[in-house]
Design a protein around this motif. Structure first.
Motif, PDB file in Angstrom:
ATOM      1  N   ALA A 232       0.825  -1.207   0.000  1.00  0.00           N
ATOM      2  CA  ALA A 232       0.000   0.000   0.000  1.00  0.00           C
ATOM      3  C   ALA A 232       0.862   1.261   0.000  1.00  0.00           C
ATOM      4  O   ALA A 232       0.596   2.213  -0.748  1.00  0.00           O
ATOM      5  CB  ALA A 232      -0.938  -0.011   1.206  1.00  0.00           C
ATOM      6  N   VAL A 233       1.905   1.280   0.837  1.00  0.00           N
ATOM      7  CA  VAL A 233       2.783   2.464   0.900  1.00  0.00           C
ATOM      8  C   VAL A 233       3.636   2.574  -0.362  1.00  0.00           C
ATOM      9  O   VAL A 233       3.831   3.671  -0.907  1.00  0.00           O
ATOM     10  CB  VAL A 233       3.666   2.389   2.164  1.00  0.00           C
TER      11      VAL A 233
ATOM     12  N   SER B  11      -5.132   4.414   4.144  1.00  0.00           N
ATOM     13  CA  SER B  11      -6.038   4.320   5.295  1.00  0.00           C
ATOM     14  C   SER B  11      -6.127   2.881   5.782  1.00  0.00           C
ATOM     15  O   SER B  11      -6.288   1.960   4.972  1.00  0.00           O
ATOM     16  CB  SER B  11      -7.445   4.816   4.927  1.00  0.00           C
ATOM     17  N   VAL B  12      -6.031   2.721   7.092  1.00  0.00           N
ATOM     18  CA  VAL B  12      -6.176   1.411   7.720  1.00  0.00           C
ATOM     19  C   VAL B  12      -7.246   1.542   8.799  1.00  0.00           C
ATOM     20  O   VAL B  12      -7.113   2.371   9.709  1.00  0.00           O
ATOM     21  CB  VAL B  12      -4.852   0.923   8.352  1.00  0.00           C
TER      22      VAL B  12
ATOM     23  N   PRO C  84     -10.687 -15.583   4.699  1.00  0.00           N
ATOM     24  CA  PRO C  84     -11.073 -15.041   3.393  1.00  0.00           C
ATOM     25  C   PRO C  84     -10.649 -13.579   3.258  1.00  0.00           C
ATOM     26  O   PRO C  84     -10.544 -12.849   4.245  1.00  0.00           O
ATOM     27  CB  PRO C  84     -12.607 -15.184   3.389  1.00  0.00           C
ATOM     28  N   TYR C  85     -10.427 -13.165   2.024  1.00  0.00           N
ATOM     29  CA  TYR C  85     -10.011 -11.784   1.764  1.00  0.00           C
ATOM     30  C   TYR C  85     -10.493 -11.369   0.376  1.00  0.00           C
ATOM     31  O   TYR C  85     -10.931 -12.201  -0.433  1.00  0.00           O
ATOM     32  CB  TYR C  85      -8.488 -11.648   1.861  1.00  0.00           C
ATOM     33  N   SER C  86     -10.412 -10.066   0.107  1.00  0.00           N
ATOM     34  CA  SER C  86     -10.751  -9.540  -1.214  1.00  0.00           C
ATOM     35  C   SER C  86      -9.815  -8.377  -1.529  1.00  0.00           C
ATOM     36  O   SER C  86      -9.330  -7.685  -0.627  1.00  0.00           O
ATOM     37  CB  SER C  86     -12.216  -9.083  -1.263  1.00  0.00           C
ATOM     38  N   PHE C  87      -9.559  -8.166  -2.815  1.00  0.00           N
ATOM     39  CA  PHE C  87      -8.699  -7.077  -3.282  1.00  0.00           C
ATOM     40  C   PHE C  87      -9.373  -6.459  -4.498  1.00  0.00           C
ATOM     41  O   PHE C  87      -9.426  -7.079  -5.556  1.00  0.00           O
ATOM     42  CB  PHE C  87      -7.312  -7.617  -3.618  1.00  0.00           C
ATOM     43  N   LYS C  88      -9.932  -5.265  -4.312  1.00  0.00           N
ATOM     44  CA  LYS C  88     -10.751  -4.664  -5.359  1.00  0.00           C
ATOM     45  C   LYS C  88     -10.368  -3.198  -5.569  1.00  0.00           C
ATOM     46  O   LYS C  88      -9.878  -2.527  -4.655  1.00  0.00           O
ATOM     47  CB  LYS C  88     -12.240  -4.743  -4.974  1.00  0.00           C
ATOM     48  N   PRO C  89     -10.640  -2.678  -6.771  1.00  0.00           N
ATOM     49  CA  PRO C  89     -10.397  -1.246  -7.027  1.00  0.00           C
ATOM     50  C   PRO C  89     -11.480  -0.376  -6.387  1.00  0.00           C
ATOM     51  O   PRO C  89     -12.615  -0.821  -6.184  1.00  0.00           O
ATOM     52  CB  PRO C  89     -10.441  -1.152  -8.556  1.00  0.00           C
TER      53      PRO C  89
ATOM     54  N   CYS D 239      -8.377  -1.417  -2.608  1.00  0.00           N
ATOM     55  CA  CYS D 239      -8.842  -1.734  -1.254  1.00  0.00           C
ATOM     56  C   CYS D 239      -8.629  -3.217  -0.974  1.00  0.00           C
ATOM     57  O   CYS D 239      -9.166  -4.070  -1.696  1.00  0.00           O
ATOM     58  CB  CYS D 239     -10.319  -1.363  -1.097  1.00  0.00           C
ATOM     59  N   PHE D 240      -7.848  -3.525   0.055  1.00  0.00           N
ATOM     60  CA  PHE D 240      -7.610  -4.911   0.491  1.00  0.00           C
ATOM     61  C   PHE D 240      -8.390  -5.147   1.785  1.00  0.00           C
ATOM     62  O   PHE D 240      -8.190  -4.417   2.771  1.00  0.00           O
ATOM     63  CB  PHE D 240      -6.116  -5.165   0.723  1.00  0.00           C
TER      64      PHE D 240
END
Length: 365
Positions: free
Chosen positions: A276-277, A287-288, A347-352, A360-361
């Motif tokens: 992210a950085v 943002s976290v 579970p996870y997702s990685f989307k624009p 956004c992760f």
């Protein structure tokens, strides 16, 4: 030698016992009846003892055939009913177990009695159910091992290919320096370049070794405060973001508990924060924050296409089209994240993102 089936065996055994009882009983009657004395009373109350052996013998001889035939018929009927009652449930169990030998999922022993045969049928059903569960578990484990082995082979191939380019470049540079070809005679310029290549190779090899160990060591999960852990993990990346004029915002609840293996989870989150950085330009935001039971890491950048996102989790894949190590990293960050989160069943997702534009992760805890 042909084996005798269960029904005939039970029938013959039962019939033999009943015939033995009938013959012994009628034999005793035939032998003892003629020896009996008949006591007759007269009108003058005088008791007279008379031996009528011939009379009794003739009566017994006439009644004996009819009695034997009736006893034989009763014995046959009783033996048939008894044999059928014993053999039929066992035959049903045998038929069901033949289906079970073929691993038919619909096979079942339909015996609903409360005796030992009913208990046997229930035990067979329970045993078969456990067997099917074990087979399914082993199939899943086999598929998982096969996928793991395939992933290891693909990873080693990708690692070999990735190491080939810098090794070839380093070898060519050193060989030209040894031969004194053209500009490579300037050792003061090219020796530092060689040292930089060696450091690059050392870093890549270290990352490859660390990645290859991901599935070898397992850490038991334990109760942790996720908010406290995230605050510690974000601290160094806040400093890096500040040095690159990136706004790093952290919004966490005072306390958030979860059962997780600390080491693997920390490594996965660290790789997400590092990406992210690294891919956020100066003046943009990272943002976290927590959203329900989900950890969200957002960074403002140029959104990645869906086709590219699917390939980001492949080892050594870089999203930039130049495939540069300087701008694209080593290509292992998200591969490590995917491997660790998958091993932890998280579970996870990685989307624009559309507003603001970026990525956004989300990790669903």
């Amino acid at each position: 030698m042909k084996r005798l089936k269960l029904f005939p065996k039970i029938f013959l055994y039962t019939m033999s016992i009943m015939l033995f009882v009938v013959v012994v009983t009628h034999g005793l009657i035939y032998l003892l009846a003629p020896q009996m004395q008949l006591a007759l009373s007269t009108q003058d109350d005088v008791v007279v003892s008379i031996r009528q052996e011939q009379f009794v013998t003739e009566a017994v001889e006439k009644a004996l055939p009819i009695s034997l035939i009736c006893s034989l018929l009763i014995s046959v009927v009783c033996s048939l009913l008894f044999s059928k009652a014993i053999a039929d449930p066992i035959k049903k169990i045998s038929a069901s177990t033949e289906q079970m030998m073929k691993l038919d999922h619909g096979a079942n022993c339909f015996i609903h009695t409360k005796d030992e045969i009913g208990t046997l049928a229930q035990n067979v059903n329970d045993l078969y159910s456990n067997l099917l569960s074990t087979i399914e578990h082993l199939e899943r484990e086999k598929d998982a091992v096969r996928d793991m082995e395939r992933a290891k082979v693909d990873f080693l191939r990708a690692a070999s290919h990735e190491l080939k380019t810098p090794v070839t470049a380093l070898n060519a540079t050193l060989e030209n320096m040894i031969l004194g070809v053209g500009k490579y005679q300037d050792y003061a310029t090219y020796l530092p370049e060689c040292k930089e290549m060696v450091e690059q190779l050392s870093g890549m090899i270290h990352e490859i070794l660390e990645t290859s160990k991901l599935n070898l060591a397992t850490e038991p999960p334990k109760q942790i405060d996720v908010s406290e852990l995230l605050a510690e993990l974000c601290e160094p990346y806040q400093l890096i973001a500040a040095a690159h004029q990136i706004t790093f915002s952290l919004d966490l609840p005072e306390q958030f508990s979860a059962v997780l293996p600390v080491g693997p989870f920390s490594k996965a989150v660290s790789n997400i924060l590092a990406n992210a950085v690294a891919y956020t330009e100066a003046g943009k935001n990272v943002s976290v924050y927590m959203e329900g039971r989900s950890l969200v890491v957002e960074n403002e950048c140029k959104p990645i296409l869906d086709d590219e996102i699917r390939r980001l989790f492949e080892p050594f894949y870089r999203p930039d089209f130049s495939r540069s190590r300087e701008s694209g990293g080593n290509g292992l960050g998200l591969y490590i994240v995917d491997t660790l989160l998958t091993s932890m069943d998280i579970p996870y997702s990685f989307k624009p993102m559309k507003s603001p534009t970026g990525m956004c992760f989300t990790i669903h805890l």
